[in-house]
Design a protein around this motif. Structure first.
Motif: not given
Length: 140
Positions: A96-101, A109-112
């Motif tokens: 879930g953390r990887v999918a949300g970036g 995906v994502g800034t961090g």
């Protein structure tokens, strides 16, 4: 002119291959008689390999563990049914953390997402070393 030289050189390189002779397919190495049968025999430790007849080749192999499932067919990775609920929850959380970036996930995906790549490599290295140490200390 260059083509003639190239063709001559290629033919000169291939000449030794034409000079070699090999026994016909299906004949014995000494060329005496054709092989009629190839037999594969699995032996226990310490058993001698049986002798083949004149028209037979015998291939012998030893069994490491005769009463176990072969290593190639054994299941090496734990399935979801054999894992504890804590491990399953941690896996779901990480996915879930990887999918949300989210930060520290090593995701594109994502800034961090990029900050977690080093942490993931360290976790994988540590888990690999612990597994090697566990296998080294486990008596088969």
């Amino acid at each position: 002119m260059i083509r003639l030289i190239t063709a001559t050189a290629l033919l000169a390189l291939a000449a030794p291959a034409f000079a070699q002779t090999a026994p016909a397919a299906g004949t014995a190495a000494d060329g005496s008689a054709p092989v009629q049968r190839i037999r594969n025999v699995q032996l226990k430790a310490g058993e001698p390999c049986p002798k083949g007849a004149a028209d037979e080749i015998v291939v012998c192999g030893t069994l490491e563990e005769p009463y176990r499932i072969p290593k190639t067919l054994r299941e090496t990775k734990p399935s979801a049914a054999t894992q504890s609920w804590v491990n399953r929850a941690a896996t779901i959380d990480e996915v879930g953390r990887v999918a949300g970036g989210l930060p520290d996930t090593c995701s594109s995906v994502g800034t961090g997402g990029q900050t977690g790549c080093n942490q993931r490599l360290i976790r994988e290295y540590t888990a690999e070393k612990l597994e090697e140490r566990r296998k080294a200390t486990t008596v088969p």
